[in-house]
Design a protein around this motif. Structure first.
Motif, PDB file in Angstrom:
ATOM      1  N   LEU A 229       0.817  -1.217   0.000  1.00  0.00           N
ATOM      2  CA  LEU A 229       0.000   0.000   0.000  1.00  0.00           C
ATOM      3  C   LEU A 229       0.851   1.268   0.000  1.00  0.00           C
ATOM      4  O   LEU A 229       0.438   2.301  -0.531  1.00  0.00           O
ATOM      5  N   GLY A 230       2.035   1.205   0.604  1.00  0.00           N
ATOM      6  CA  GLY A 230       2.912   2.363   0.631  1.00  0.00           C
ATOM      7  C   GLY A 230       2.233   3.589   1.233  1.00  0.00           C
ATOM      8  O   GLY A 230       1.692   3.543   2.334  1.00  0.00           O
ATOM      9  N   GLN A 231       2.233   4.679   0.485  1.00  0.00           N
ATOM     10  CA  GLN A 231       1.645   5.932   0.956  1.00  0.00           C
ATOM     11  C   GLN A 231       0.155   6.040   0.635  1.00  0.00           C
ATOM     12  O   GLN A 231      -0.452   7.090   0.850  1.00  0.00           O
ATOM     13  N   ALA A 232      -0.443   4.949   0.150  1.00  0.00           N
ATOM     14  CA  ALA A 232      -1.829   5.008  -0.311  1.00  0.00           C
ATOM     15  C   ALA A 232      -2.827   5.241   0.813  1.00  0.00           C
ATOM     16  O   ALA A 232      -3.991   5.532   0.559  1.00  0.00           O
ATOM     17  N   LEU A 233      -2.397   5.134   2.069  1.00  0.00           N
ATOM     18  CA  LEU A 233      -3.324   5.270   3.191  1.00  0.00           C
ATOM     19  C   LEU A 233      -3.438   6.699   3.704  1.00  0.00           C
ATOM     20  O   LEU A 233      -4.428   7.042   4.350  1.00  0.00           O
ATOM     21  N   TYR A 234      -2.458   7.521   3.439  1.00  0.00           N
ATOM     22  CA  TYR A 234      -2.411   8.846   4.064  1.00  0.00           C
ATOM     23  C   TYR A 234      -3.613   9.702   3.639  1.00  0.00           C
ATOM     24  O   TYR A 234      -3.863   9.911   2.458  1.00  0.00           O
ATOM     25  N   GLY A 235      -4.380  10.134   4.634  1.00  0.00           N
ATOM     26  CA  GLY A 235      -5.535  10.984   4.383  1.00  0.00           C
ATOM     27  C   GLY A 235      -6.726  10.274   3.769  1.00  0.00           C
ATOM     28  O   GLY A 235      -7.672  10.922   3.306  1.00  0.00           O
ATOM     29  N   LYS A 236      -6.729   8.935   3.791  1.00  0.00           N
ATOM     30  CA  LYS A 236      -7.764   8.178   3.109  1.00  0.00           C
ATOM     31  C   LYS A 236      -8.847   7.658   4.059  1.00  0.00           C
ATOM     32  O   LYS A 236      -8.662   7.553   5.259  1.00  0.00           O
TER      33      LYS A 236
ATOM     34  N   ALA B 194      -4.188   7.215   7.948  1.00  0.00           N
ATOM     35  CA  ALA B 194      -5.544   7.211   7.401  1.00  0.00           C
ATOM     36  C   ALA B 194      -6.384   8.301   8.067  1.00  0.00           C
ATOM     37  O   ALA B 194      -6.268   8.536   9.274  1.00  0.00           O
ATOM     38  N   ALA B 195      -7.224   8.964   7.295  1.00  0.00           N
ATOM     39  CA  ALA B 195      -8.062  10.030   7.847  1.00  0.00           C
ATOM     40  C   ALA B 195      -9.134   9.471   8.765  1.00  0.00           C
ATOM     41  O   ALA B 195      -9.444  10.049   9.814  1.00  0.00           O
TER      42      ALA B 195
END
Length: 206
Positions: free
Chosen positions: A62-69, A90-91
């Motif tokens: 996932l890498g950075q795919a979670l930030y703010g999601k 994750a948001a």
């Protein structure tokens, strides 16, 4: 040790990862803001966190795919995947767990972490995604093995508005199952871990 109701514990084969061998009954967060924090796991038959090795592989994918999601953790069990997502930026994470006692324990661990972005819903996962939902950027789907629920959940996620335009969907099933997923889900990564097969899909516009 498989439980009959939907929680992550029911799908997890017995494993003996290094972290679990050293710390039975503990969930160790492996990355992000809560890295190395250890949380208690409720003493219930078969309830154990997703093994460290599997989580590490998944979150590397996932890498950075979670930030703010926005994240949805279905069949949450210990909440290991959702909590790891919160640790990694994750948001908001919505945990869905049918067992009221297990769901309450996730809430207690979120309180311990002061993770207000986590929301726990006590509900049957299949019924939950069969109703209209808000688009999620990342979905963790780990239904009990050998119950035939994977295809139904995947179909419901796509049909009822639960997925953002380019959502990522993690699906874990028994190794013998070739899952049926919507045609616009593209397999991104896969790996075998013991009796289970872990797959990460990327949703393409229908």
């Amino acid at each position: 040790m498989k439980r009959q109701h939907p929680s992550r514990a029911s799908s997890r084969p017995s494993t003996s990862s290094r972290g679990q061998a050293k710390l039975p009954g503990k969930l160790r967060i492996i990355g992000g803001d809560f890295r190395r924090r250890q949380l208690p796991v409720l003493d219930r038959p078969g309830l154990r966190p997703t093994p460290d090795r599997v989580r590490e592989t998944l979150f590397n994918w996932l890498g950075q795919a979670l930030y703010g999601k926005q994240v949805l953790d279905l069949f949450a069990g210990t909440g290991a995947l959702g909590i790891e997502s919160l640790s990694r930026g994750a948001a908001e994470v919505t945990f869905v767990e049918r067992d009221a006692q297990v769901a309450s324990h996730i809430r207690e661990n979120l309180t311990t972490l002061k993770a207000a972005q986590g929301k726990v819903i006590t509900a049957d996962a299949l019924a939950f995604v069969a109703s209209p939902g808000q688009p999620m950027d990342v979905v963790f789907l780990d239904p009990p093995f050998h119950q035939g629920w994977a295809a139904s959940c995947c179909s419901a996620l796509e049909a009822h508005g639960w997925l953002a335009k380019e959502a990522m969907i993690y699906l874990e099933t028994e190794q013998s199952l070739t899952p049926t997923v919507p045609a616009n889900w593209q397999l991104h990564r896969e790996t075998q871990a013991g009796e289970s097969m872990a797959r990460l899909y990327r949703r393409l516009p229908a």
